[in-house]
Design a protein around this motif. Structure first.
Motif: not given
Length: 800
Positions: A758-786
């Motif tokens: 689970i990843i929840k992101v709120a009110f982070c005004g300068k945040l442009k990306h969550l993960f790189s493509f290379s890290v995203a390959k490891n997110l095999l258990r990710l089921h919820k993004v807010e």
């Protein structure tokens, strides 16, 4: 000889064999259109004589004899082929129109379940499908859209045999009938069997229903398939005993749907202004339970002069009572009745049920609070499975439907456990209850009635007394009030303003659970006289001091001081004397810990003597006052806030091991303390807030052995410099106004965030990306993004 059994078969609705039908057709042709008719025509002509009747017509006679010979041969052939041993058979019914539910309403809440069940029927992998819900919620009505079946084994066999065109001999045993049914069912390519309203485990093979699509050699046969739908009030019966592969829950109606059903039953007159008040009252009274809306509506509501609901329909009561009676666990029954003692609409808090249940001794062979908690969780699951309880709004809460609650109150009264209602003459109602020699009394008090307690409550058999008030109503307890209830084991006051505890409280020698939750209290030293006390709770109360007398309660196993915001004084050596404590709750409460022993207040050193402690919730304003040798080896759950007097206010976590580090200038000091270091290694949820002086969170906290499972809330900008989190399951980033990214190229991408769910992101005004493509390959258990209010967010996954 053939036509007579054919006529009989047609009267019975049986089907003729194809050979018989063809034979009858041939006979009809032979008689009406074939050789026989032509012989009769020729014979008529042959009778006419030649030469004015003087001579027979020899030519015609010759032709007639030739045709007669052929006709006789054809007739003999037909007679020979008509030697049938049986002319008909009884077919399986093609449709079951008579089983359609005429009272099925196409409400959204029902159509969704109906569609899901129909969709499940299309899945060849599903052999057994379950439908469950509380009594009267509409399970039978829903499955009647497909068919209907009685769960009695022998009746099931009779019905199956009838539908399949089979007949059993009178002397056939159930086992023999089952064997015949199994063989017969295997001849069908598609069969749907619905067993409605089962209460106990049913051995399908013993009835004759095959448990799987398997041929005589143990191989699956895709050409044969049967599906079974079961309905029950028990989810566990379906899943555990009947091995259903998919289950669907039917919930109560939405308020709008209940109103629609009511209006349909009673008529349009309910929409008039004169009927509107009683309409709203009835729908609320029935609690959106279809069977209650239907029966009560017809029996009570058509009377235009009626302004009251006189009671519940007997069918509704019996239906719910059966669910209670079929509970196999006596402990589950007792807990259900205990739930009924709480006021209608009152949330059922698991800690409260645990504490009161322990005081009453409801749980057999349970010797620790940890074991009791597990038992209560199991019992609540049983009650939910049987649809006698519902999920609550919070993790540690449950709910009871209003209809269920009314029945629980009624059943409890038969056990001499009384939920006294708010009535006009409270004293008179209490007197009537006392005459029945109650074992438990629940007394909800409003402002007006809080002063109407009798001088002395003479209840020698009373074991439990619950008093609920709202808005901290003033409650004057007469000084002799408790003298007549010396067998009392549980005393629970909620939200009462009690000027003084009466002297008769000291007479309660047998009380084991005392809860004064949310109460306004003054002097509480008298509680020290209750020597058998196991559980003491001042949760949400206004106490300012924990007196020395509390140290006399050496049997105490649970002390709850949570949310006692005014508590500033705990006499030294009081806590250390409570050596049997298993659970200590002090979150959002006392934080004035003395740095050394023997001061004016308690010190954290006193906790070292609590060797049986399994649950601890405390606030520690300064990490430096933590003793080096403070080690909690046995702790199973904890909520510990270090570094702030405000403690754990507004921190929510579903985990059982939480640590909050707040406003610390140097977090690495925690790793220098062996005890806190070990706790951090076991922490499931680590919350970091306002660590303004910290340069690198991970480098200061992580000693190379990994990090907790959860890491959340308001961390500083240096969060972007973390290395990797191979065990991290939940990540929450909030109000990080300078955070631009959470990943850099130096991350070990083969392990980073590999367990993140689970990843929840709120009110982070300068945040442009969550993960790189290379890290995203490891997110095999990710089921919820807010993601909420991150205005510069360009991509969830992109090039960092």
């Amino acid at each position: 000889m053939v036509q007579q059994p054919v006529n009989h078969a047609r009267l019975q609705g049986d089907e003729l064999y194809e050979g018989v039908t063809d034979w009858l057709h041939s006979v009809d042709e032979f008689i009406s259109e074939g050789v026989a008719k032509s012989i009769i025509d020729v014979e008529d002509r042959a009778k006419k004589s030649c030469f004015k009747g003087l001579c027979p017509n020899l030519i015609s006679r010759y032709k007639l004899s030739k045709q007669a010979a052929k006709a006789a041969e054809a007739a003999a052939s037909l007679v020979g082929k008509g030697n049938f041993s049986n002319v008909s058979y009884r077919p399986a019914p093609k449709r079951a129109e008579h089983m359609q539910a005429k009272d099925f309403e196409a409400f959204d809440s029902r159509m969704k379940v109906l569609q899901d069940v129909v969709e499940a029927l299309k899945d060849d992998k599903l052999k057994i499908i379950g439908v469950y819900g509380m009594g009267g919620v509409g399970k039978t009505t829903l499955v009647k859209q497909v068919a209907k079946q009685n769960p009695d084994p022998q009746k099931i066999q009779d019905k199956l045999a009838s539908d399949l065109g089979m007949k059993f001999d009178l002397n056939d045993s159930i086992h023999h009938r089952a064997s015949r049914l199994r063989e017969r069912l295997k001849q069908e390519k598609r069969v749907l069997i619905i067993l409605d309203n089962i209460w106990t485990k049913l051995e399908l093979d013993a009835v004759g229903i095959p448990s799987g699509d398997v041929d005589e050699k143990g191989r699956e046969d895709d050409q044969r398939r049967w599906t079974i739908i079961l309905t029950s009030r028990s989810r566990d019966l379906l899943h555990d005993d009947m091995k259903s592969q998919k289950n669907f829950s039917i919930e109560i109606l939405a308020d709008k749907e209940a109103l629609q059903l009511f209006e349909k039953i009673v008529g349009d007159s309910t929409k008039t202004s004169a009927f509107q008040p009683i309409t709203n009252e009835i729908v609320k009274r029935c609690g959106a339970l279809p069977v209650a809306v239907s029966t009560d509506a017809l029996n009570q509501l058509r009377n235009s002069n009626s302004r009251e609901i006189h009671g519940m329909d007997a069918n509704v009561y019996t239906s719910i009572e059966l669910s209670y009676k079929f509970l196999e666990s006596d402990e589950a029954k007792s807990l259900f009745l205990l739930c009924g003692l709480y006021g209608q609409g009152h949330s059922l808090e698991v800690p409260s049920l645990l504490r009161n249940g322990m005081g009453l001794g409801l749980f057999k062979n349970v010797y620790t609070l940890e074991a009791a908690r597990n038992r209560v969780d199991t019992l609540i699951d049983i009650l939910k499975s049987s649809c006698l309880l519902l999920d609550g709004d919070a993790e540690d809460e449950a709910k009871m439907h209003d209809i269920i609650h009314a029945i629980a109150v009624s059943i409890a009264s038969e056990k001499l456990m009384f939920n006294i209602p708010n009535v006009a003459d409270l004293k008179e109602e209490i007197e009537r209850t006392i005459e029945k020699e109650p074992t438990a009394i629940s007394l909800p008090l409003n402002k007006r009635k809080a002063s109407e307690l009798p001088e002395r409550l003479e209840c020698p058999k009373l074991k439990l007394l619950l008093l609920f008030t709202k808005f901290r109503s003033s409650l004057i307890i007469p000084d002799l009030f408790f003298e007549g209830m010396k067998q009392l084991k549980v005393l629970h006051f909620t939200n009462a303003r009690i000027p003084s505890l009466p002297s008769s409280l000291g007479c309660l020698f047998n009380v084991q659970t005392l809860c004064l939750d949310g109460c306004v209290l003054n002097e509480i030293a008298i509680i020290g006289q209750l020597k058998k006390l196991d559980i003491l709770s001042f949760r949400d109360s206004n106490i300012e001091q924990l007196p020395l007398e509390i140290g006399q309660l050496t049997r105490l196993r649970l002390l709850d001081l949570s949310n006692c915001w005014n508590l500033e004084v705990i006499a030294p050596n009081v806590i250390s004397k409570l050596s049997r404590l298993e659970e200590l709750y002090m979150d959002n409460s006392f934080s004035q810990w003395d740095k050394v022993e023997g001061g004016s207040n308690a010190s954290l050193t006193e906790l070292k003597g609590l060797s049986k402690l399994t649950t601890l919730e405390i606030d520690v304003p300064d990490a430096e006052i933590l003793p080096q040798d403070l080690v909690f080896v046995e702790l199973q759950r904890y909520r510990i806030c270090i570094g702030d007097k405000l403690g754990q206010r507004h921190v929510k976590s579903e985990t059982s091991r939480l640590m909050i580090l707040k406003r610390l200038g140097k977090v690495s000091i925690l790793l220098e303390n062996y005890g806190t270091k070990m706790l951090m290694k076991r922490t499931e949820d680590l919350c970091l807030r306002e660590l303004k002086g910290v340069q690198n969170v991970v480098h200061e906290l992580d000693d190379g052995e990994g990090f907790p499972q959860e890491f959340n809330d308001q961390v500083p900008k240096t969060y972007q410099e973390m290395c990797f989190f191979p065990w991290l399951e939940s990540l929450s980033l909030m109000f990080l106004t300078n955070l631009e990214t959470i990943c850099y190229s130096q991350l070990r991408e083969d392990q980073s965030f590999s367990n993140l769910r689970i990843i929840k992101v709120a009110f982070c005004g300068k945040l442009k990306h969550l993960f790189s493509f290379s890290v995203a390959k490891n997110l095999l258990r990710l089921h919820k993004v807010e993601v909420e209010d991150c205005r510069e967010m360009k991509m969830i996954i992109g090039k960092c």
